[in-house]
Structures are given as C-alpha cells and as structure tokens.
Design a protein around this motif. Structure first.
Motif, PDB file in Angstrom:
ATOM      1  N   TYR A 288      30.439  10.902  80.933  1.00 39.83           N
ATOM      2  CA  TYR A 288      30.775  10.880  79.504  1.00 39.83           C
ATOM      3  C   TYR A 288      29.501  10.893  78.653  1.00 39.83           C
ATOM      4  CZ  TYR A 288      32.839   9.421  75.097  1.00 39.83           C
ATOM      5  OH  TYR A 288      33.223   9.373  73.786  1.00 39.83           O
ATOM      6  N   ARG A 289      28.468  10.193  79.112  1.00 44.48           N
ATOM      7  CA  ARG A 289      27.205  10.183  78.377  1.00 44.48           C
ATOM      8  C   ARG A 289      26.589  11.569  78.307  1.00 44.48           C
ATOM      9  NH1 ARG A 289      21.900  10.175  79.011  1.00 44.48           N
ATOM     10  NH2 ARG A 289      22.062  10.506  81.257  1.00 44.48           N
ATOM     11  N   LEU A 290      26.815  12.359  79.353  1.00 41.52           N
ATOM     12  CA  LEU A 290      26.261  13.710  79.390  1.00 41.52           C
ATOM     13  C   LEU A 290      27.150  14.730  78.665  1.00 41.52           C
ATOM     14  CD1 LEU A 290      25.019  13.740  83.103  1.00 41.52           C
ATOM     15  CD2 LEU A 290      23.589  13.750  81.048  1.00 41.52           C
ATOM     16  N   GLY A 291      28.232  14.252  78.048  1.00 35.66           N
ATOM     17  CA  GLY A 291      29.055  15.149  77.238  1.00 35.66           C
ATOM     18  C   GLY A 291      30.309  15.665  77.907  1.00 35.66           C
ATOM     19  N   TYR A 292      30.640  15.179  79.117  1.00 36.58           N
ATOM     20  CA  TYR A 292      31.858  15.628  79.790  1.00 36.58           C
ATOM     21  C   TYR A 292      32.999  14.724  79.333  1.00 36.58           C
ATOM     22  CZ  TYR A 292      34.548  17.944  83.419  1.00 36.58           C
ATOM     23  OH  TYR A 292      35.466  18.705  84.092  1.00 36.58           O
ATOM     24  N   SER A 293      33.732  15.184  78.318  1.00 31.56           N
ATOM     25  CA  SER A 293      34.692  14.331  77.612  1.00 31.56           C
ATOM     26  C   SER A 293      35.879  13.908  78.475  1.00 31.56           C
ATOM     27  CB  SER A 293      35.201  15.045  76.356  1.00 31.56           C
ATOM     28  OG  SER A 293      35.764  16.296  76.687  1.00 31.56           O
ATOM     29  N   ALA A 294      36.220  14.689  79.516  1.00 29.68           N
ATOM     30  CA  ALA A 294      37.357  14.332  80.366  1.00 29.68           C
ATOM     31  C   ALA A 294      37.133  12.995  81.060  1.00 29.68           C
ATOM     32  CB  ALA A 294      37.602  15.426  81.405  1.00 29.68           C
ATOM     33  N   ALA A 295      35.887  12.575  81.217  1.00 31.94           N
ATOM     34  CA  ALA A 295      35.601  11.302  81.876  1.00 31.94           C
ATOM     35  C   ALA A 295      36.111  10.121  81.070  1.00 31.94           C
ATOM     36  CB  ALA A 295      34.095  11.168  82.104  1.00 31.94           C
ATOM     37  N   LEU A 296      36.317  10.302  79.759  1.00 32.73           N
ATOM     38  CA  LEU A 296      36.785   9.209  78.920  1.00 32.73           C
ATOM     39  C   LEU A 296      38.155   8.725  79.366  1.00 32.73           C
ATOM     40  CD1 LEU A 296      36.344   7.420  76.435  1.00 32.73           C
ATOM     41  CD2 LEU A 296      37.383   9.238  75.053  1.00 32.73           C
ATOM     42  N   LEU A 297      39.029   9.635  79.782  1.00 34.95           N
ATOM     43  CA  LEU A 297      40.364   9.255  80.234  1.00 34.95           C
ATOM     44  C   LEU A 297      40.281   8.386  81.493  1.00 34.95           C
ATOM     45  CD1 LEU A 297      42.205  12.663  79.754  1.00 34.95           C
ATOM     46  CD2 LEU A 297      42.244  10.665  78.248  1.00 34.95           C
ATOM     47  N   GLU A 298      39.387   8.745  82.410  1.00 34.87           N
ATOM     48  CA  GLU A 298      39.235   7.946  83.626  1.00 34.87           C
ATOM     49  C   GLU A 298      38.651   6.576  83.311  1.00 34.87           C
ATOM     50  OE1 GLU A 298      40.338   8.682  86.476  1.00 34.87           O
ATOM     51  OE2 GLU A 298      40.770  10.830  86.293  1.00 34.87           O
ATOM     52  N   LEU A 299      37.732   6.523  82.360  1.00 38.69           N
ATOM     53  CA  LEU A 299      37.165   5.227  81.976  1.00 38.69           C
ATOM     54  C   LEU A 299      38.233   4.318  81.399  1.00 38.69           C
ATOM     55  CD1 LEU A 299      33.814   6.379  80.343  1.00 38.69           C
ATOM     56  CD2 LEU A 299      34.036   4.913  82.347  1.00 38.69           C
ATOM     57  N   ARG A 300      39.095   4.862  80.571  1.00 39.32           N
ATOM     58  CA  ARG A 300      40.144   4.055  79.957  1.00 39.32           C
ATOM     59  C   ARG A 300      41.186   3.617  80.979  1.00 39.32           C
ATOM     60  NH1 ARG A 300      41.218   7.572  74.394  1.00 39.32           N
ATOM     61  NH2 ARG A 300      39.374   6.827  73.267  1.00 39.32           N
TER      62      ARG A 300
END
Length: 365
Positions: free
Chosen positions: A349-361
């Motif tokens: 997510y830090r590198l700009g891959y927005s799909a990772a936000l869903l996994e973090l949540r």
C-alpha cells in the motif's frame, strides 16, 4: 489545455520517473477514500490518478502512450492543413449561351468502305499486342511503385512517422496486393502504435496466407492480437504454432503461459511455459513477469512455498514492486503467517498498490 495522463498528474511530458511518482503520491493522498469518506467525486479522481500512474510509471506503457499522443497530434495537424475552402463569393458561373451562339450542323456521312478479312486480322492483332503490352507495362509499373512506397515507409518508421508510414504501406498494398512484408509491417503499426488489434489480425491473416512458409513472427503477433480481442483459445493455438516453427522464440512461451494462467485456467501447463521461459531469461521486466506469473500459478495450485520463493526472487531484484508485495502477503496468509503478511500488505500500500488496503482492513489490526 489538452486532457491526457500528464495533465491528470499535473506534470510535463518530459517529467522524470521520480517527478511522476511524487505527483502521484501527492494526488493519491489528496483524493484517498479514507480522507474523503462519502465523497464520490474524490473516489473517482483517486481511481483516475491511480490509472494514470500505472501507465506513466511503466517505461514500456509510457512509451506506447507517448506514441499515441504523437499520432493524434499528427492527425490533427493533417486535418487542419487539408480543411476544404468554400466561399460563395469565389464561385464564378457563366450564363447559358444564347440561341445565336449555338450551332447545329449536319455532318455529311462519309462513304463507308468495307474492311477486307486480312485488314480485320491485322487490326485485331495490333490491338491484341497493344493490350498485352499495356498489361505488362501496368504490372511492371505497379511492382516498382509498390516497392518504392514500401521502402519509403520503412524510412518513415525509423523516423517515428507512423501515420505517414501507415498510409504508404496501404498504397504499397494497393499496387502490390500480394506484398506479404507490407502487410506484416502495417500490422505491426496497427498493433503497437494504434492498438487496432482487429485490423492487425486481418493483415496478419493475409501474411500467413501469402507466405509460402508462414513465419513464427506472424503467428506470434497474431496470437498477441487475438489475446487482446479475448479470443484466448485461438491465441493459445497461435503461440503454440509459433513455437513449433521456431523453438528459440521464447517470448511465445511467456505469452502462452499468461493466456493459460489468467484466462484458460490451465495452471499446470502455464507453470510449465513460465519455467521453460525462465531457463533462457535471467533478468529484466520479462524475467520478473515470468517469475511473478509462475508464483501466482503455484498459488492457484496450492504450492504456497514455491509461490513464496518466486515472489521473493522478484523482490530481491526490485523491492519497489507493490504488486509482488501484495501477492507475497496473500501467500503468507495461506501459510498462517499473518504478521509477515500484514507487513507486506502495508509495504504494498505504501508503494501505491491500492488493492492492499482491502487486505489490511480485512486481516490486519
């Protein structure tokens, strides 16, 4: 101002990769859904900015996009230079002639003379020779004209004048309808510059039909176009045909593996294709893609250890690949390594891959 991916990110056409990345981060923070909850407009802008960055941050995609911008600019200039000029003030017509100006004369009929049979044969033979000579002359001139236009088109391509080259190739094909190389070159422009895959397939069909021994390159190009047109079974077949004609055409293994993995769900054969490609590739973007795709293939077959190994090899060469950090996190979740997975989702997510936000949540607190 012209609306394109550069204006979306607010950078110039000559901006460096670092400038593009900084502009993207600034806009991504500004329009991020977490900062603009309930703001549909901000969410849409966030998606647009992210899509623009995915293209401009990739050197290959950015180069193709720049070619498209150049082509559109050339088209606009051509249209502006050939605008028709119509002005009623300049229309000049002459009044119809008066009756006194018209002359009607009776043309006396000449005495008709019958041709002798010998004269008829001589006349017919003369016209036959003229017709044959005219046909031979036309065939020769068409060949010379077609070849000249084809060679001129090649020089235009070297100078990056793809629109002019495309027009010349069309003329070359008109004069030489069986010019396989002209079809192949025009198909390359339609495929790589205009991204008109349907027209490219039509030209490549002509190439394969005209060549006595169709080349592996023609099948490879047609397979790529068919994949873009979602005709995956035909694309798989063309890639296989290309490899049967030239076993050293290893890029066909990568392309066929990608079609088998993502669209035909043939995970085992896809892994075999990527492994065969990696025997001959040891660095570069294609190497990284092959490892990433094979890692995903292992993930789909449940071989998580092999999947993790491939992802880590990619990250050793490029630790700024957000997508691979994300995929590695998913593989670690399947191996019951939540802490490591969350760390990699956060890095993605830090590198700009927005799909990772869903996994973090969903998985990380």
């Amino acid at each position: 101002m012209e609306h394109n991916l550069y204006t979306i990110l607010g950078v110039s056409h000559t901006a460096s990769a670092q400038e593009v990345k900084l502009a993207y981060k600034r806009l991504a923070l500004k329009y991020h859904p977490d900062r603009n909850q309930g703001n549909a407009r901000a969410e849409e802008l966030f998606k647009i900015v992210n899509a623009a960055y995915q293209i401009l941050s990739n050197p290959g995609k950015r180069a193709r996009y720049d070619l498209k911008l150049q082509y559109l600019q050339e088209q606009r200039q051509t249209i502006q230079q050939h605008q028709p000029y119509h002005n009623p003030r300049y229309r000049q017509t002459r009044e119809p002639a008066s009756v006194s100006e018209r002359h009607y004369q009776n043309i006396p009929r000449r005495d008709e003379r019958r041709f002798a049979r010998k004269d008829l044969y001589i006349t017919a033979g003369f016209f036959a020779i003229m017709i044959v000579f005219s046909l031979l002359l036309k065939v020769t001139m068409d060949y010379i004209t077609g070849e000249d236009k084809y060679k001129t088109a090649l020089t235009y391509i070297e100078d990056g004048k793809y629109s002019s080259a495309h027009s010349l190739l069309t003329d070359a094909i008109y004069f030489r309808p069986k010019h396989a190389d002209a079809y192949l070159t025009r198909a390359s422009i339609e495929m790589h510059v205009y991204e008109n895959y349907r027209s490219a397939v039509e030209d490549l069909n002509q190439v394969i039909a005209l060549q006595e021994k169709p080349s592996a390159e023609a099948y490879l190009m047609r397979g790529k176009c068919l994949a873009k047109l979602t005709q995956y079974k035909q694309a798989e077949s063309d890639f296989g045909q290309a490899l049967s004609l030239d076993s050293t055409l290893h890029v066909a293994q990568l392309d066929r593996g990608e079609v088998r993995l993502f669209y035909l769900k043939k995970y085992g054969p896809a892994i075999a294709d990527f492994s065969a490609f990696l025997v001959h590739s040891h660095k570069g973007e294609s190497w990284a893609n092959a490892l990433t795709f094979r890692g995903f293939g292992y993930y789909k077959t449940g071989d998580y250890a092999a999947s993790e190994k491939d992802y880590r090899r990619v990250l050793q060469a490029d630790n700024n690949n957000g997508r691979v950090f994300y995929l590695l996190g998913r593989t670690e979740l399947e191996q019951a390594q939540p802490d490591s997975a969350c760390a990699h989702f956060n890095e993605a997510y830090r590198l700009g891959y927005s799909a990772a936000l869903l996994e973090l949540r969903a998985n990380c607190r």
